[in-house]
Design an enzyme around this catalytic site. Structure first.
Site, PDB file in Angstrom:
ATOM      1  N   THR A  20       0.829  -1.201   0.000  1.00  0.00           N
ATOM      2  CA  THR A  20       0.000   0.000   0.000  1.00  0.00           C
ATOM      3  C   THR A  20       0.865   1.252   0.000  1.00  0.00           C
ATOM      4  O   THR A  20       1.980   1.241   0.506  1.00  0.00           O
ATOM      5  CB  THR A  20      -0.921  -0.009   1.242  1.00  0.00           C
ATOM      6  OG1 THR A  20      -1.643  -1.228   1.274  1.00  0.00           O
ATOM      7  CG2 THR A  20      -1.914   1.132   1.220  1.00  0.00           C
TER       8      THR A  20
ATOM      9  N   THR B 232      -3.788   0.737  -3.038  1.00  0.00           N
ATOM     10  CA  THR B 232      -3.144  -0.536  -2.736  1.00  0.00           C
ATOM     11  C   THR B 232      -3.244  -1.501  -3.912  1.00  0.00           C
ATOM     12  O   THR B 232      -4.214  -1.476  -4.666  1.00  0.00           O
ATOM     13  CB  THR B 232      -3.766  -1.189  -1.489  1.00  0.00           C
ATOM     14  OG1 THR B 232      -3.008  -2.352  -1.139  1.00  0.00           O
ATOM     15  CG2 THR B 232      -5.210  -1.584  -1.711  1.00  0.00           C
TER      16      THR B 232
ATOM     17  N   GLN C 231      -6.687  -7.935  -4.281  1.00  0.00           N
ATOM     18  CA  GLN C 231      -7.549  -7.409  -3.225  1.00  0.00           C
ATOM     19  C   GLN C 231      -8.370  -8.480  -2.505  1.00  0.00           C
ATOM     20  O   GLN C 231      -8.802  -8.276  -1.378  1.00  0.00           O
ATOM     21  CB  GLN C 231      -8.496  -6.366  -3.827  1.00  0.00           C
ATOM     22  CG  GLN C 231      -9.104  -5.419  -2.825  1.00  0.00           C
ATOM     23  CD  GLN C 231      -8.082  -4.474  -2.216  1.00  0.00           C
ATOM     24  OE1 GLN C 231      -7.048  -4.190  -2.801  1.00  0.00           O
ATOM     25  NE2 GLN C 231      -8.357  -3.999  -1.032  1.00  0.00           N
TER      26      GLN C 231
ATOM     27  N   ASP D  59      -8.049  -9.437   1.166  1.00  0.00           N
ATOM     28  CA  ASP D  59      -8.611  -8.615   2.246  1.00  0.00           C
ATOM     29  C   ASP D  59      -9.890  -9.221   2.823  1.00  0.00           C
ATOM     30  O   ASP D  59     -10.451  -8.679   3.768  1.00  0.00           O
ATOM     31  CB  ASP D  59      -8.895  -7.191   1.747  1.00  0.00           C
ATOM     32  CG  ASP D  59      -7.820  -6.219   2.197  1.00  0.00           C
ATOM     33  OD1 ASP D  59      -6.970  -6.607   3.018  1.00  0.00           O
ATOM     34  OD2 ASP D  59      -7.830  -5.069   1.743  1.00  0.00           O
TER      35      ASP D  59
ATOM     36  N   SER E  30     -11.184  -2.926   3.977  1.00  0.00           N
ATOM     37  CA  SER E  30      -9.859  -2.324   3.867  1.00  0.00           C
ATOM     38  C   SER E  30      -9.474  -1.681   5.193  1.00  0.00           C
ATOM     39  O   SER E  30     -10.334  -1.299   5.989  1.00  0.00           O
ATOM     40  CB  SER E  30      -9.863  -1.260   2.767  1.00  0.00           C
ATOM     41  OG  SER E  30      -8.684  -0.491   2.818  1.00  0.00           O
TER      42      SER E  30
END
Length: 261
Positions: free
Chosen positions: A175, A193, A212, A215, A240
């Site tokens: 990130t 990110t 992603q 996450d 997030s």
């Protein structure tokens, strides 16, 4: 290659990214072995970014604004500060171990709550008001001892919450953050990110495709069978930890913008 991609977006708008040759290259790269994905041109074309209202709360004489769900950043920062508001933080400067101790313990309490209750609020009821309720945060602050650390930190029961399982989302690093203030007074506090290091490790036209999905919680329920708020689902956005924040002084004027990778 990256400069060319940005030039096309600048000249043609978002359509240049979500449709046409760039989109075709993204789909082709994500579908390659090993572990080919199922992303389609229709998926990219159908994507619509949402403009969401920020979460804003007072901290002593200032007002802070940050991101709401599916980000947990604004809630986490404001809950931490709401806990610290119960202490005289001005009496403990940056070189005082007691101030840092209180700060770390407040973060632990806020983080376990965000871990438990925050997810995509289109799919899960997120008790934002309860998590940031002053009376609730005062009760959390009362758990902090000035002479010892908490051996374990358990989630609380903020007003309006329903029972949730213990989260199983991993920690990954990929990130970056930047702040821009222009001569007209416009302010950007932006965290971006690609998720884990180099994202999915697949590059298209000068940029990495993100990763992603890491996450999400890796489990749907915890060891007790309780549903986990951040479990994966079709169409759901993963939670997030991004916490871009804009701070205003007591007169409502912009004071500073902060964030962290």
């Amino acid at each position: 290659a990256y400069a060319d991609t940005l030039t096309q977006i600048a000249e043609q708008g978002p359509k240049a990214f979500y449709e046409g040759p760039i989109a075709a290259d993204i789909v082709a790269r994500s579908g390659q072995a090993p572990m080919p994905g199922t992303l389609s041109l229709e998926d990219l074309k159908a994507y619509k970014p949402n403009k969401l209202q920020p979460i804003c709360r007072a901290y002593r004489e200032r007002k802070m604004c940050g991101m709401g769900p599916p980000s947990s950043g604004g809630i986490g920062v404001m809950a931490t500060l709401g806990i610290l508001e119960n202490f005289d933080m001005g009496a403990t400067g940056p070189n005082d171990a007691l101030g840092w101790h209180r700060f770390i313990e407040a973060q632990r309490l806020a983080y376990v709550d965000r871990d438990t209750y925050v997810a995509d609020d289109r799919y899960v009821a997120v008790p934002i008001a309860g998590l940031l309720d002053a009376t609730y945060l005062k009760s959390r602050a009362a758990m902090i001892s000035d002479t010892s650390t908490m051996k374990t930190v358990d989630p609380g029961e903020p007003p309006g919450s329903v029972k949730r399982g213990r989260d199983a989302t991993g920690n990954v690093f990929g990130t970056t953050h930047f702040v821009i203030v222009d001569q007209r007074g416009n302010v950007v506090s932006m965290t971006t990110t690609v998720e884990s290091l180099f994202g999915s490790q697949r590059m298209v036209r000068g940029f990495f495709l993100n990763n992603q999905l890491t996450d999400f919680s890796f489990r749907n329920v915890d060891a007790k069978g309780e549903p986990i708020a951040n479990a994966p689902a079709g169409g759901k956005k993963p939670r997030s930890s991004m916490a871009p924040t804009i701070v205003f002084d007591k007169d409502g004027h912009f004071e500073l913008a902060v964030g962290s990778p």
